[in-house]
Design a protein around this motif. Structure first.
Motif, short mmCIF file in Angstrom:
data_model
loop_
_atom_site.label_atom_id
_atom_site.label_comp_id
_atom_site.label_asym_id
_atom_site.label_seq_id
_atom_site.Cartn_x
_atom_site.Cartn_y
_atom_site.Cartn_z
N LEU A 12 0.82 -1.21 0.00
CA LEU A 12 0.00 0.00 0.00
C LEU A 12 0.86 1.26 0.00
CD1 LEU A 12 -2.87 -1.02 2.42
CD2 LEU A 12 -3.01 -0.72 -0.06
N LYS A 13 1.95 1.24 0.76
CA LYS A 13 2.86 2.38 0.80
C LYS A 13 3.50 2.58 -0.57
CE LYS A 13 6.78 4.22 3.35
NZ LYS A 13 7.78 3.93 4.38
N TYR A 14 3.95 1.50 -1.21
CA TYR A 14 4.56 1.57 -2.54
C TYR A 14 3.54 2.09 -3.56
CZ TYR A 14 6.45 -0.10 -6.97
OH TYR A 14 6.89 -0.18 -8.27
N LYS A 15 2.35 1.54 -3.52
CA LYS A 15 1.29 1.93 -4.45
C LYS A 15 0.95 3.42 -4.28
CE LYS A 15 -3.48 0.71 -5.51
NZ LYS A 15 -4.59 -0.13 -5.15
N LYS A 16 0.85 3.85 -3.03
CA LYS A 16 0.53 5.25 -2.75
C LYS A 16 1.63 6.18 -3.27
CE LYS A 16 -1.97 7.42 0.90
NZ LYS A 16 -2.39 7.36 2.26
N ASN A 17 2.89 5.78 -3.11
CA ASN A 17 4.01 6.59 -3.61
C ASN A 17 3.99 6.69 -5.13
OD1 ASN A 17 4.99 7.19 -1.08
ND2 ASN A 17 6.46 5.51 -1.06
N LYS A 18 3.70 5.58 -5.81
CA LYS A 18 3.64 5.60 -7.28
C LYS A 18 2.51 6.51 -7.74
CE LYS A 18 4.56 2.21 -9.94
NZ LYS A 18 4.49 0.97 -10.68
N GLU A 19 1.35 6.40 -7.11
CA GLU A 19 0.21 7.24 -7.47
C GLU A 19 0.54 8.71 -7.25
OE1 GLU A 19 -3.11 5.94 -5.11
OE2 GLU A 19 -2.85 3.89 -5.79
N ASP A 41 -3.83 -3.62 -8.57
CA ASP A 41 -2.66 -4.06 -7.81
C ASP A 41 -1.44 -4.09 -8.73
OD1 ASP A 41 -0.74 -5.26 -6.26
OD2 ASP A 41 -1.92 -7.05 -5.81
N GLN A 42 -0.63 -3.06 -8.62
CA GLN A 42 0.52 -2.91 -9.52
C GLN A 42 1.72 -3.76 -9.10
OE1 GLN A 42 1.22 1.26 -10.34
NE2 GLN A 42 -0.96 1.63 -10.56
N SER A 43 1.57 -4.51 -8.03
CA SER A 43 2.64 -5.43 -7.64
C SER A 43 2.37 -6.83 -8.19
CB SER A 43 2.77 -5.47 -6.12
OG SER A 43 1.62 -6.05 -5.54
N SER A 44 1.22 -7.02 -8.80
CA SER A 44 0.84 -8.34 -9.34
C SER A 44 1.27 -8.52 -10.78
CB SER A 44 -0.68 -8.52 -9.28
OG SER A 44 -1.11 -8.63 -7.96
N GLU A 45 1.45 -9.77 -11.14
CA GLU A 45 1.70 -10.11 -12.55
C GLU A 45 0.46 -9.72 -13.36
OE1 GLU A 45 4.30 -11.93 -14.01
OE2 GLU A 45 5.44 -11.87 -12.14
#
Length: 120
Positions: free
Chosen positions: A10-17, A40-44
């Motif tokens: 969630l922290k990674y996703k929030k930073n990318k956004e 979910d941008q961490s998923s394949e």
């Protein structure tokens, strides 16, 4: 997914956004819709293909420009992200268009496209 991994994701996703939003704001743009941040941008890609549609993100930019991100063909494992910069609603002749098959390449395509935005 463990609790710690969920928090990290969630922290990674929030930073990318936030990075994308910051870039749009720097260009004096307005986000019209943003469904890509819900994916979910961490998923394949193959695991989330049912969430990948033609209309994932759109922002209005100065000088009647539009930044558009979609997945074509939508919901298809053989598809690709398409990042386009449109001017004067001329969707048939984008200023710049680039495809990406994964999240890493999407980031690069987005960076390349943002460099093409007319600011004067």
């Amino acid at each position: 997914m463990t609790i710690q991994r969920q928090k990290t994701h969630l922290k990674y996703k929030k930073n990318k956004e936030k990075m994308l939003i910051n870039e749009i704001e720097k260009l004096d743009g307005t986000i019209n819709f943003d469904d890509i941040s819900q994916v979910d941008q961490s998923s394949e890609i193959s695991l989330i293909v049912d969430e990948l549609k033609e209309d994932l993100f759109q922002a209005s930019l100065p000088f009647e420009q539009i930044l558009d991100i979609g997945w074509y063909p939508e919901f298809s494992e053989t598809g690709a992200f398409k990042v386009s910069l449109i001017e004067h609603l001329d969707w048939e002749n984008p200023i710049h268009s680039e495809k990406a098959k994964n999240w890493t390449d999407l980031k690069i395509a987005l960076e390349n496209t943002l460099k093409k935005v007319r600011i004067k």
